[in-house]
Design a protein around this motif. Structure first.
Motif, PDB file in Angstrom:
ATOM      1  N   PHE A 190       0.830  -1.204   0.000  1.00  0.00           N
ATOM      2  CA  PHE A 190       0.000   0.000   0.000  1.00  0.00           C
ATOM      3  C   PHE A 190       0.868   1.258   0.000  1.00  0.00           C
ATOM      4  CE2 PHE A 190      -1.903   3.267   2.792  1.00  0.00           C
ATOM      5  CZ  PHE A 190      -2.975   3.642   1.994  1.00  0.00           C
ATOM      6  N   VAL A 191       1.886   1.285   0.856  1.00  0.00           N
ATOM      7  CA  VAL A 191       2.774   2.446   0.937  1.00  0.00           C
ATOM      8  C   VAL A 191       3.498   2.664  -0.383  1.00  0.00           C
ATOM      9  CG1 VAL A 191       4.860   3.343   2.046  1.00  0.00           C
ATOM     10  CG2 VAL A 191       3.069   2.275   3.427  1.00  0.00           C
ATOM     11  N   GLY A 192       4.033   1.581  -0.956  1.00  0.00           N
ATOM     12  CA  GLY A 192       4.745   1.706  -2.225  1.00  0.00           C
ATOM     13  C   GLY A 192       3.861   2.155  -3.360  1.00  0.00           C
ATOM     14  N   ALA A 193       2.627   1.655  -3.408  1.00  0.00           N
ATOM     15  CA  ALA A 193       1.714   2.039  -4.482  1.00  0.00           C
ATOM     16  C   ALA A 193       1.332   3.511  -4.381  1.00  0.00           C
ATOM     17  CB  ALA A 193       0.467   1.160  -4.445  1.00  0.00           C
ATOM     18  N   VAL A 194       1.059   3.980  -3.173  1.00  0.00           N
ATOM     19  CA  VAL A 194       0.712   5.392  -2.991  1.00  0.00           C
ATOM     20  C   VAL A 194       1.901   6.276  -3.332  1.00  0.00           C
ATOM     21  CG1 VAL A 194       0.089   7.142  -1.290  1.00  0.00           C
ATOM     22  CG2 VAL A 194      -1.077   4.940  -1.287  1.00  0.00           C
ATOM     23  N   ARG A 195       3.086   5.913  -2.885  1.00  0.00           N
ATOM     24  CA  ARG A 195       4.285   6.718  -3.156  1.00  0.00           C
ATOM     25  C   ARG A 195       4.593   6.746  -4.651  1.00  0.00           C
ATOM     26  NH1 ARG A 195      10.103   6.392  -2.585  1.00  0.00           N
ATOM     27  NH2 ARG A 195      10.870   8.315  -1.648  1.00  0.00           N
ATOM     28  N   SER A 196       4.382   5.631  -5.337  1.00  0.00           N
ATOM     29  CA  SER A 196       4.611   5.605  -6.775  1.00  0.00           C
ATOM     30  C   SER A 196       3.629   6.516  -7.504  1.00  0.00           C
ATOM     31  CB  SER A 196       4.480   4.167  -7.288  1.00  0.00           C
ATOM     32  OG  SER A 196       4.584   4.116  -8.688  1.00  0.00           O
ATOM     33  N   HIS A 197       2.394   6.568  -7.020  1.00  0.00           N
ATOM     34  CA  HIS A 197       1.379   7.416  -7.652  1.00  0.00           C
ATOM     35  C   HIS A 197       1.693   8.894  -7.445  1.00  0.00           C
ATOM     36  CE1 HIS A 197      -2.382   9.046  -8.977  1.00  0.00           C
ATOM     37  NE2 HIS A 197      -2.702   9.458  -7.766  1.00  0.00           N
ATOM     38  N   VAL A 198       2.114   9.234  -6.226  1.00  0.00           N
ATOM     39  CA  VAL A 198       2.418  10.641  -5.938  1.00  0.00           C
ATOM     40  C   VAL A 198       3.662  11.089  -6.692  1.00  0.00           C
ATOM     41  CG1 VAL A 198       3.037  12.248  -4.110  1.00  0.00           C
ATOM     42  CG2 VAL A 198       1.271  10.534  -3.705  1.00  0.00           C
ATOM     43  N   GLY A 199       4.705  10.235  -6.667  1.00  0.00           N
ATOM     44  CA  GLY A 199       5.895  10.485  -7.475  1.00  0.00           C
ATOM     45  C   GLY A 199       6.642  11.745  -7.093  1.00  0.00           C
ATOM     46  N   GLU A 200       7.055  12.504  -8.111  1.00  0.00           N
ATOM     47  CA  GLU A 200       7.890  13.685  -7.899  1.00  0.00           C
ATOM     48  C   GLU A 200       7.123  14.859  -7.314  1.00  0.00           C
ATOM     49  OE1 GLU A 200      11.075  13.737  -8.267  1.00  0.00           O
ATOM     50  OE2 GLU A 200      11.148  11.676  -8.990  1.00  0.00           O
ATOM     51  N   ALA A 201       5.799  14.739  -7.229  1.00  0.00           N
ATOM     52  CA  ALA A 201       5.014  15.868  -6.731  1.00  0.00           C
ATOM     53  C   ALA A 201       5.114  16.033  -5.221  1.00  0.00           C
ATOM     54  CB  ALA A 201       3.542  15.695  -7.128  1.00  0.00           C
ATOM     55  N   GLU A 202       5.572  15.004  -4.500  1.00  0.00           N
ATOM     56  CA  GLU A 202       5.603  15.067  -3.055  1.00  0.00           C
ATOM     57  C   GLU A 202       6.818  15.847  -2.552  1.00  0.00           C
ATOM     58  OE1 GLU A 202       5.812  11.124  -1.573  1.00  0.00           O
ATOM     59  OE2 GLU A 202       7.431  10.527  -2.904  1.00  0.00           O
ATOM     60  N   ASP A 203       6.633  16.502  -1.414  1.00  0.00           N
ATOM     61  CA  ASP A 203       7.713  17.211  -0.752  1.00  0.00           C
ATOM     62  C   ASP A 203       8.695  16.204  -0.154  1.00  0.00           C
ATOM     63  OD1 ASP A 203       8.584  18.361   2.201  1.00  0.00           O
ATOM     64  OD2 ASP A 203       8.678  19.872   0.611  1.00  0.00           O
ATOM     65  N   ARG A 204      10.001  16.462  -0.305  1.00  0.00           N
ATOM     66  CA  ARG A 204      10.994  15.481   0.127  1.00  0.00           C
ATOM     67  C   ARG A 204      10.959  15.248   1.633  1.00  0.00           C
ATOM     68  NH1 ARG A 204      16.568  16.538  -3.339  1.00  0.00           N
ATOM     69  NH2 ARG A 204      15.703  16.029  -5.401  1.00  0.00           N
ATOM     70  N   PHE A 205      10.772  16.310   2.401  1.00  0.00           N
ATOM     71  CA  PHE A 205      10.739  16.157   3.858  1.00  0.00           C
ATOM     72  C   PHE A 205       9.555  15.307   4.284  1.00  0.00           C
ATOM     73  CE2 PHE A 205       9.028  17.642   7.921  1.00  0.00           C
ATOM     74  CZ  PHE A 205      10.082  17.324   8.761  1.00  0.00           C
ATOM     75  N   VAL A 206       8.362  15.666   3.813  1.00  0.00           N
ATOM     76  CA  VAL A 206       7.162  14.918   4.181  1.00  0.00           C
ATOM     77  C   VAL A 206       7.230  13.493   3.647  1.00  0.00           C
ATOM     78  CG1 VAL A 206       4.638  14.860   4.038  1.00  0.00           C
ATOM     79  CG2 VAL A 206       5.821  17.053   4.223  1.00  0.00           C
ATOM     80  N   ALA A 207       7.784  13.327   2.430  1.00  0.00           N
ATOM     81  CA  ALA A 207       7.896  11.993   1.845  1.00  0.00           C
ATOM     82  C   ALA A 207       8.823  11.114   2.667  1.00  0.00           C
ATOM     83  CB  ALA A 207       8.407  12.095   0.410  1.00  0.00           C
ATOM     84  N   THR A 208       9.909  11.709   3.208  1.00  0.00           N
ATOM     85  CA  THR A 208      10.830  10.948   4.042  1.00  0.00           C
ATOM     86  C   THR A 208      10.160  10.513   5.340  1.00  0.00           C
ATOM     87  OG1 THR A 208      12.716  12.168   3.136  1.00  0.00           O
ATOM     88  CG2 THR A 208      13.060  10.999   5.205  1.00  0.00           C
ATOM     89  N   VAL A 209       9.407  11.425   5.954  1.00  0.00           N
ATOM     90  CA  VAL A 209       8.676  11.084   7.175  1.00  0.00           C
ATOM     91  C   VAL A 209       7.630  10.010   6.882  1.00  0.00           C
ATOM     92  CG1 VAL A 209       7.149  11.977   8.978  1.00  0.00           C
ATOM     93  CG2 VAL A 209       9.065  13.359   8.174  1.00  0.00           C
ATOM     94  N   TYR A 210       6.950  10.137   5.753  1.00  0.00           N
ATOM     95  CA  TYR A 210       5.923   9.172   5.349  1.00  0.00           C
ATOM     96  C   TYR A 210       6.514   7.776   5.205  1.00  0.00           C
ATOM     97  CZ  TYR A 210       2.886   6.759   1.964  1.00  0.00           C
ATOM     98  OH  TYR A 210       2.112   5.837   1.296  1.00  0.00           O
ATOM     99  N   LEU A 211       7.600   7.663   4.441  1.00  0.00           N
ATOM    100  CA  LEU A 211       8.207   6.358   4.203  1.00  0.00           C
ATOM    101  C   LEU A 211       8.881   5.820   5.457  1.00  0.00           C
ATOM    102  CD1 LEU A 211       8.899   4.142   2.163  1.00  0.00           C
ATOM    103  CD2 LEU A 211      10.949   5.449   1.541  1.00  0.00           C
TER     104      LEU A 211
END
Length: 228
Positions: A77-98
């Motif tokens: 689930f985490v990988g699929a959502v992150r793949s969908h969001v892609g480059e649009a996500e903020d790096r800081f929030v994306a790091t906390v998310y993952l």
């Protein structure tokens, strides 16, 4: 040209995979939590010192069998959502998310491993367990699952809600519900039994929403033009 085709294809495929994986994860982790609560209803602090009831041992064993599969679908689930969001996500929030997702999974696996080892090795058949071993194992398993894993789940819920709000892919009511769920998991779950079910409930709601949006977009998407 091939890269642009792939990027156009992802928004239609990935959310559906995320929705399915999230629904399976939510059902599995909810079942595991319920079985553990039924198997040891009073928690680690007040459980009486006696040989575990066979039916309760069976409930806990079934819960422990579900945890690894719940973790697998959660990472999907985490990988699929992150793949969908892609480059649009903020790096800081994306790091906390993952990071919170990985730590949550590792902590749940550790709690399940401790509980499984406690049931398997705490005492021979027909004898009472060693009290220091029994108390230590119970406290360690509950501390990992309720205090640490649920707080990592709170960070995951909060970061997911932030990403969904910034990109406009989550409705306002679902974003607010995510922040409220994060507060409950962060400050309430350690002291109120059954409140940890907020996390699978939120995961199920989000996954159903993602899946419904995926089908809706597929239904309203224009048909591709025939090749000349």
């Amino acid at each position: 040209m091939q890269t642009s085709t792939t990027s156009r294809r992802e928004p239609l495929q990935t959310p559906r995979a995320a929705g399915v994986a999230g629904i399976v994860f939510a059902l599995l982790i909810a079942a595991a939590i319920v079985l553990i609560r039924l198997g040891i209803p009073q928690g680690a602090d007040t459980v009486s010192y006696q040989a575990p009831d066979p039916s309760r041992r069976s409930a806990v064993k079934w819960a422990l069998l579900l945890v690894p599969f719940a973790g697998i679908f959660f990472l999907w689930f985490v990988g699929a959502v992150r793949s969908h969001v892609g480059e649009a996500e903020d790096r800081f929030v994306a790091t906390v998310y993952l990071g919170s997702a990985v730590v949550f999974t590792a902590t749940m696996f550790s709690a399940a491993a401790v509980a499984s080892a406690l049931l398997a090795t705490s005492h021979p058949a027909g004898t009472s367990p060693s009290r220091p071993t029994w108390d230590f194992g119970q406290h360690l398993a509950y501390t990992l699952m309720i205090e640490y894993a649920m707080r990592m789940a709170a960070v995951f819920v909060c970061s997911t809600s932030v990403i969904g709000h910034r990109l406009g892919i989550m409705p306002r009511w679902l974003t607010l519900l995510g922040f409220l769920s994060a507060l409950v998991l962060l400050f309430v779950s350690a002291s109120v039994p059954w409140s940890e079910l907020v996390f699978p409930a939120w995961s199920l709601l989000l996954s159903v929403y993602i899946l419904m949006e995926s089908f809706r977009r597929s239904a309203t998407a224009p048909d591709p033009e025939p090749a000349a």
